[in-house]
Design a protein around this motif. Structure first.
Motif, PDB file in Angstrom:
ATOM      1  N   GLY A  21     -69.001  53.115  -0.670  1.00 28.87           N
ATOM      2  CA  GLY A  21     -69.007  53.496  -2.083  1.00 28.87           C
ATOM      3  C   GLY A  21     -68.244  52.528  -2.975  1.00 28.87           C
ATOM      4  N   GLN A  60     -80.395  58.648   1.184  1.00 26.56           N
ATOM      5  CA  GLN A  60     -78.951  58.531   1.365  1.00 26.56           C
ATOM      6  C   GLN A  60     -78.661  57.290   2.203  1.00 26.56           C
ATOM      7  OE1 GLN A  60     -77.367  62.106   3.085  1.00 26.56           O
ATOM      8  NE2 GLN A  60     -77.398  63.194   1.126  1.00 26.56           N
ATOM      9  N   SER A 108     -76.405  57.938  -2.888  1.00 26.82           N
ATOM     10  CA  SER A 108     -77.687  58.631  -3.031  1.00 26.82           C
ATOM     11  C   SER A 108     -78.537  57.915  -4.064  1.00 26.82           C
ATOM     12  CB  SER A 108     -77.469  60.072  -3.516  1.00 26.82           C
ATOM     13  OG  SER A 108     -77.170  60.894  -2.435  1.00 26.82           O
ATOM     14  N   ASP A 144     -63.817  63.679   0.860  1.00 27.48           N
ATOM     15  CA  ASP A 144     -62.639  64.175   0.149  1.00 27.48           C
ATOM     16  C   ASP A 144     -61.364  63.868   0.934  1.00 27.48           C
ATOM     17  OD1 ASP A 144     -62.337  66.098   2.046  1.00 27.48           O
ATOM     18  OD2 ASP A 144     -63.106  67.731   0.801  1.00 27.48           O
ATOM     19  N   GLY A 201     -68.947  58.207   3.764  1.00 26.13           N
ATOM     20  CA  GLY A 201     -69.452  58.133   2.399  1.00 26.13           C
ATOM     21  C   GLY A 201     -70.895  57.646   2.376  1.00 26.13           C
ATOM     22  N   HIS A 202     -71.562  57.927   1.295  1.00 27.78           N
ATOM     23  CA  HIS A 202     -72.908  57.383   1.140  1.00 27.78           C
ATOM     24  C   HIS A 202     -73.272  57.261  -0.328  1.00 27.78           C
ATOM     25  CE1 HIS A 202     -73.733  61.786   1.128  1.00 27.78           C
ATOM     26  NE2 HIS A 202     -74.563  61.438   0.170  1.00 27.78           N
ATOM     27  N   ASP A 230     -82.724  62.570   2.080  1.00 24.59           N
ATOM     28  CA  ASP A 230     -81.827  63.714   1.939  1.00 24.59           C
ATOM     29  C   ASP A 230     -82.610  65.017   2.128  1.00 24.59           C
ATOM     30  OD1 ASP A 230     -80.089  65.690   1.191  1.00 24.59           O
ATOM     31  OD2 ASP A 230     -79.588  64.823  -0.774  1.00 24.59           O
ATOM     32  N   SER A 233     -76.060  57.998  -7.258  1.00 30.13           N
ATOM     33  CA  SER A 233     -74.722  58.600  -7.252  1.00 30.13           C
ATOM     34  C   SER A 233     -73.990  58.219  -5.974  1.00 30.13           C
ATOM     35  CB  SER A 233     -74.801  60.118  -7.408  1.00 30.13           C
ATOM     36  OG  SER A 233     -75.638  60.666  -6.436  1.00 30.13           O
ATOM     37  N   HIS A 240     -71.155  59.183  -3.137  1.00 31.82           N
ATOM     38  CA  HIS A 240     -70.452  60.319  -2.532  1.00 31.82           C
ATOM     39  C   HIS A 240     -69.370  59.816  -1.605  1.00 31.82           C
ATOM     40  CE1 HIS A 240     -73.406  63.246  -4.011  1.00 31.82           C
ATOM     41  NE2 HIS A 240     -74.188  62.181  -3.963  1.00 31.82           N
ATOM     42  N   THR A 241     -68.139  60.012  -2.034  1.00 30.99           N
ATOM     43  CA  THR A 241     -67.030  59.610  -1.177  1.00 30.99           C
ATOM     44  C   THR A 241     -66.476  60.859  -0.509  1.00 30.99           C
ATOM     45  OG1 THR A 241     -65.710  59.678  -3.179  1.00 30.99           O
ATOM     46  CG2 THR A 241     -66.326  57.521  -2.375  1.00 30.99           C
ATOM     47  N   GLU A 301     -59.514  57.471  -4.940  1.00 30.92           N
ATOM     48  CA  GLU A 301     -60.757  56.791  -4.569  1.00 30.92           C
ATOM     49  C   GLU A 301     -60.533  55.798  -3.432  1.00 30.92           C
ATOM     50  OE1 GLU A 301     -63.752  57.652  -5.616  1.00 30.92           O
ATOM     51  OE2 GLU A 301     -62.647  59.231  -6.642  1.00 30.92           O
ATOM     52  N   LYS A 308     -60.088  57.649  -0.188  1.00 36.58           N
ATOM     53  CA  LYS A 308     -61.369  58.192   0.297  1.00 36.58           C
ATOM     54  C   LYS A 308     -62.224  57.096   0.938  1.00 36.58           C
ATOM     55  CE  LYS A 308     -61.548  61.763  -3.205  1.00 36.58           C
ATOM     56  NZ  LYS A 308     -62.167  62.097  -4.495  1.00 36.58           N
TER      57      LYS A 308
END
Ligand SMILES: Nc1ncnc2c1ncn2[C@@H]1O[C@H](COP(=O)(O)OP(=O)(O)O)[C@@H](O)[C@H]1O
Ligand SMILES: [Mg+2]
Length: 315
Positions: A270, A265, A233, A298, A230-231, A255, A293, A295-296, A221, A224
Motif C-alpha cells: 500500500g 484485489q 482494490s 489494522d 495489505g492489498h 474480490d 482503494s 487496504h492496510t 500508516e 501498518k
C-alpha cells in the motif's frame, strides 16, 4: 533540539533484578501527539513517571521542553501536566473544590482561581456537576475532571496515562475530542494506551512498547505497512478490462465480496512506490481502473506480527 517537546535517549529502569525499561529512545516534536502503545506491564506508566520527574531513571538522558530532566526538574515540572492512570481527583471534594485546590497549588489568586475553575467546568461539560462531590461522578466525568485539573497550570506538554481505559465508547469519544482540541491549541500530548484504535485515531506517531523495549515506531500508516496482508482494490467497469488488468499485472484475485465481480484485489504494502508501479504498468497497457482503494491491515495485526502475541485485554 529547541522544537522538541521530549528527547529521551537510552532510558533504563530496573526494580531489583527486573528490567522494566531496557534502553528507550524517544523524540516528540512540539505540538504533536505521541502514543506509547503496549499491553499491561509493558512499562508505559514507568516511562511516564520518569519523563514527568516522578521517579528517577537508572540511566539515559532526557530533555523536556528544552530542560534537562536530571538537572532542571523544577523547570520541567513547570512546563508539564500529568494525568495519571490513577486519578488525582479527591472524591470527597466537589468538582469545583478540586479545581480550586489545583489553582491554590499553582499559586493563582482567589479571583483567578475561580475564573479558571469556571472556565474549565464549562469546557469539560461539568457545570451542572460542579457542586456535587466527585464520588457521585461517572467514570467519564471523573476523567474529565482529572484532565481539567491538569490544565489549571496551562501546561505546554501533557502526559495522559491510559486516558480512556475502562471508559464506555461514548466517554472515550468525548475524551478523544478533548485531546484533539488541546492539540489544536498547540499543546503537545504524550499518551499511553492499550488501544490500537486510540493510537490510530489520535497520534501523529506511535511507538510500540513490549517488555521494556520499543519494537516499532512510526505513523499508524507506517506501522501498518510493516506487515503483510495489505492489498490494493481496483474496480473496473467491465469484465474484459478486469481480465486485461489481471493478465498485465500477473497477480491478484477477484474480490468475492463484490457482487458484480468487477473488483480486483492485488497484494501490496500500500506504499506510494508500490502504487506508482502498479498504476504505471496498467497505464502502459492502456488500462484505467474506475476506482482504486488501498487496504492496510489494522494495528492489531501489527502487534500480533511483531510480538507474536495478541494484546492482553485490560484486567
Ligand atoms: N514500584 C515498582 N516496584 C517493582 N516493580 C514495578 C514497580 N512499578 C512497576 N513495576 C513493574 O514494572 C513493569 C512495568 O510496569 P508499568 O510501567 O506499570 O507497565 P504498564 O503501565 O505498561 O502497564 C511491571 O512488570 C510492573 O510490575
Ligand atoms: Mg500503566
Amino acid at each position: 533540539m529547541k522544537d522538541l517537546a521530549i528527547a529521551a535517549n537510552g532510558l533504563r529502569k530496573s526494580y531489583r533484578d527486573k528490567v522494566v525499561l531496557d534502553g528507550i529512545d524517544l523524540t516528540v516534536p512540539q505540538g504533536t501527539v505521541f502514543a506509547l502503545l503496549g499491553p499491561n506491564g509493558a512499562g508505559k506508566t514507568t516511562t511516564v513517571q520518569i519523563l514527568s520527574t516522578l521517579i528517577a531513571a537508572d540511566g539515559g538522558t532526557v530533555q523536556i521542553a528544552g530542560f534537562d530532566l536530571a538537572r532542571q526538574p523544577d523547570d520541567v515540572r513547570g512546563a508539564i501536566g500529568v494525568t495519571g492512570q490513577y486519578s488525582a481527583v479527591d472524591k470527597l471534594l466537589t468538582g469545583e473544590e478540586n479545581l480550586l485546590l489545583m489553582a491554590d497549588l499553582h499559586h493563582l489568586s482567589r479571583k483567578d482561581g475561580k475564573r479558571k475553575a469556571a472556565e474549565l467546568l464549562e469546557r469539560f461539560d461539568l457545570v451542572d456537576a460542579a457542586g456535587k462531590t466527585a464520588a457521585t461522578y461517572s467514570g467519564g466525568m471523573q476523567r474529565r475532571l482529572d484532565l481539567a485539573m491538569t490544565l489549571v497550570g496551562d501546561p505546554r506538554l501533557i502526559f495522559l496515562d491510559e486516558p480512556t481505559t475502562g471508559l464506555d465508547p461514548r466517554s472515550r469519544r468525548s475524551m478523544w475530542q478533548i485531546v484533539r482540541e488541546l492539540v489544536a491549541s498547540g499543546v503537545t500530548i504524550f499518551l499511553t494506551t492499550q488501544y490500537l484504535e486510540e493510537a490510530d485515531e489520535l497520534a501523529d506517531r506511535i511507538a510500540l512498547l513490549d517488555h521494556g523495549r520499543l519494537i516499532a515506531e512510526g505513523t499508524a500508516e507506517e506501522l501498518k505497512r510493516l506487515i503483510p496482508g495489505g492489498h490494493v482494490s481496483l474496480r473496473f467497469t467491465d469484465d474484459d478490462t478486469l481480465k486485461d488488468a489481471l493478465g498485465t499485472l500477473g497477480r491478484g484475485f477477484v474480490d468475492p465480496s463484490d457482487d458484480d465481480r468487477l473488483t480486483l484485489q492485488v497484494p501490496s504494502d500500500g506504499g506510494v512506490a508500490a502504487l506508482r508501479e502498479l498504476l504505471t504498468r496498467l497505464d502502459a497497457a492502456g488500462i484505467e481502473p474506475a476506482d482504486l482503494s488501498v487496504h492496510t491491515p489494522d494495528l492489531d495485526d501489527v502487534f500480533l506480527t511483531l510480538t507474536g502475541q495478541k494484546q492482553e485485554t485490560n484486567r
